[in-house]
Motif scaffolding. Sequence first.
Motif, PDB file in Angstrom:
ATOM      1  N   THR A 240       0.853  -1.188   0.000  1.00  0.00           N
ATOM      2  CA  THR A 240       0.000   0.000   0.000  1.00  0.00           C
ATOM      3  C   THR A 240       0.885   1.232   0.000  1.00  0.00           C
ATOM      4  O   THR A 240       2.071   1.168   0.331  1.00  0.00           O
ATOM      5  CB  THR A 240      -0.930   0.055   1.241  1.00  0.00           C
TER       6      THR A 240
ATOM      7  N   GLY B 172      -1.527   4.592   5.628  1.00  0.00           N
ATOM      8  CA  GLY B 172      -1.283   3.368   4.885  1.00  0.00           C
ATOM      9  C   GLY B 172      -1.137   2.167   5.799  1.00  0.00           C
ATOM     10  O   GLY B 172      -0.980   2.287   7.001  1.00  0.00           O
TER      11      GLY B 172
ATOM     12  N   ARG C 229       2.335   4.281   1.648  1.00  0.00           N
ATOM     13  CA  ARG C 229       2.593   4.588   3.049  1.00  0.00           C
ATOM     14  C   ARG C 229       3.346   5.903   3.130  1.00  0.00           C
ATOM     15  O   ARG C 229       4.292   6.129   2.384  1.00  0.00           O
ATOM     16  CB  ARG C 229       3.381   3.462   3.706  1.00  0.00           C
TER      17      ARG C 229
END
Length: 164
Positions: A25, A150, A27
């Motif tokens: 993801t 995130g 972040r």
Amino acid sequence: MQKHLSHVDQNGQANMVDVTDKAVTQRIATASGFVQMQTDTLNMIANGQHAKGDVFAVARIAGIQSAKKCADLIPLCHPLMLSKVQVDFTVDSSLSRVNIRATCKLAGQTGVEMEALTAVSVAALTLFDMCKAVDPHMLIGDIKVEEKSGGKTGDWHRSDNQKG
């Protein structure tokens, strides 16, 4: 629900966290801190009059480089492919200090809080190193994570949780 230390295994041994199964993801983490100094020192670096040159430029590069080397400095940190590191300085004349803010970003399986904290820390240490001959009483302080986003735990903002 009791929280546990993620870097310690069931036998109490230091352990690098396995992030293999974590989702990739975006972040982002931001950290901050400051270097407090004498007014004359602050004015000297703010006005670009330091004999060693542009103190902010050198400290910015040091902060960026240190974020990239975080895994070499902190034993259980994962080496990360950072996509962005930004280090900013704000002169606060009222408190006679330089505020430092660093933001690190990537698409990955683990957070970037340690990289942001390392960037602020090393930028502060570099400011101190460059100015210690004229102001050995400088104070480095209040280094902390301001926010992160995130990952599994989602977004976190210091103002949402606690001050200090």
